[in-house]
Design an enzyme around this catalytic site. Structure first.
Site, PDB file in Angstrom:
ATOM      1  N   GLN A 131       0.614  -0.874  -0.027  1.00 43.09           N
ATOM      2  CA  GLN A 131       0.174   0.046   0.037  1.00 43.09           C
ATOM      3  C   GLN A 131       0.952   1.171  -0.219  1.00 43.09           C
ATOM      4  OE1 GLN A 131      -2.078   0.587   3.543  1.00 43.09           O
ATOM      5  NE2 GLN A 131      -3.734   1.440   2.507  1.00 43.09           N
ATOM      6  N   TYR A 133       0.489   4.202   0.514  1.00 44.53           N
ATOM      7  CA  TYR A 133      -0.092   5.596   0.924  1.00 44.53           C
ATOM      8  C   TYR A 133       0.951   7.031   1.525  1.00 44.53           C
ATOM      9  CZ  TYR A 133      -4.859   4.248  -0.326  1.00 44.53           C
ATOM     10  OH  TYR A 133      -6.737   3.525  -0.319  1.00 44.53           O
ATOM     11  N   SER A 134       1.303   6.463   3.237  1.00 47.53           N
ATOM     12  CA  SER A 134       1.926   7.693   3.377  1.00 47.53           C
ATOM     13  C   SER A 134       3.106   8.252   3.074  1.00 47.53           C
ATOM     14  CB  SER A 134       2.318   6.998   4.950  1.00 47.53           C
ATOM     15  OG  SER A 134       0.866   6.852   6.219  1.00 47.53           O
ATOM     16  N   SER A 166       4.438  -1.466   4.224  1.00 51.15           N
ATOM     17  CA  SER A 166       4.901  -2.569   4.578  1.00 51.15           C
ATOM     18  C   SER A 166       5.301  -3.615   3.910  1.00 51.15           C
ATOM     19  CB  SER A 166       3.236  -2.498   5.531  1.00 51.15           C
ATOM     20  OG  SER A 166       2.635  -1.876   6.531  1.00 51.15           O
ATOM     21  N   GLU A 249      -8.929  -1.909   5.712  1.00 52.00           N
ATOM     22  CA  GLU A 249      -7.752  -1.850   5.945  1.00 52.00           C
ATOM     23  C   GLU A 249      -8.001  -2.745   7.256  1.00 52.00           C
ATOM     24  OE1 GLU A 249      -3.811   0.485   6.420  1.00 52.00           O
ATOM     25  OE2 GLU A 249      -5.393   1.555   7.082  1.00 52.00           O
TER      26      GLU A 249
END
Length: 251
Positions: A131, A133-134, A166, A249
């Site tokens: 993922q 995202y951040s 991750s 999630e």
């Protein structure tokens, strides 16, 4: 009710026959969890057999439609499957961000070609996803993300970085939020794209925690070419997909 009771009986019989005894024992380590992917190395023949049998049945994703690799079960039937697996001590055959997060988003927002390309591979454990995202400056305020995707012809050119990604160093593909328009409010101008982690210009760097290890990585994009066909949903409307995905999630 009679139909569900028959389903329960048949499900238990199938699990008893097809779940290897080794896969009915408590996990001893993280390696006992099967994540799948191009480079996954099975810890045992039993782990491989369990995934293959469940995937063939469609029960890695029991409620997904059959045409996308799922089991086509109703909610009540899927609940019975989980109950019977728990009763027998059956381990999950496959843990996957593709199952937990991307899959539901593709079922809702993906086009038919994207569903047929990606969902069966997720269900079979053939592709491992991470993922994106951040970012270093966009964690809790995710909408402030700065990773850019510039459309040039039939491709996006992606530049930027993500953090706390991750298992990025083990992933085959990434579902990623990118900024495609800087002239609009921050929650607008964000798009949701998919791309191969082996694409030129993608690199990862593990983040080592005080414990000495970590599942987290920094992920860098340097002129990564992403085909326009890998845009999910509408361009500049990726925030809607991001919010929907986060409702699915889980750790």
């Amino acid at each position: 009710m009679p139909d569900l009771e028959a389903f329960r009986k048949d499900t238990r019989a199938w699990l008893e026959k097809n779940c290897p005894p080794e896969m009915r024992r408590p996990s001893q380590s993280e390696n006992d969890t099967c994540w799948g992917g191009r480079h996954w190395k099975y810890q045992s023949d039993a782990q491989r057999q369990w995934l293959e049998r469940m995937a063939e049945k469609g029960w890695t994703v029991p409620e997904w439609p059959r045409e996308y690799g799922g089991g086509g079960l109703s909610r009540d039937e899927a609940k019975i499957l989980r109950q019977e697996m728990a009763s027998l001590g059956c381990r999950s055959p496959l843990d996957s961000f593709g199952i937990w997060m991307l899959g539901p988003a593709l079922l809702k927002y993906g086009n038919e070609a994207q569903k047929r390309e990606h969902l069966p591979k997720i269900a079979k454990g053939q592709i491992r996803w991470c993922q994106g995202y951040s970012e270093p400056g966009a964690g809790s305020d995710l909408a402030s993300l700065q990773t850019r995707a510039e459309l040039k012809g039939d491709d996006f050119i992606v530049n930027g970085s993500k953090i706390w990604t991750s298992y990025a160093d083990h992933a085959d593909w990434i579902f990623c939020l990118v900024r495609t328009d800087t002239s609009v409010p921050k929650h607008d101008g964000i798009s949701f794209v998919l791309f191969d982690m082996e694409s030129a210009g993608v690199s990862t760097k593990p983040i080592t925690l005080i414990s000495g290890s970590s599942p987290f990585c920094e992920t860098f994009f340097d002129d990564v070419i992403v085909p326009k066909e890998n845009l999910v949903g509408t361009m500049n409307k990726g925030w809607d997909i991001a919010k929907y995905l986060l409702t699915h999630e889980r750790d």
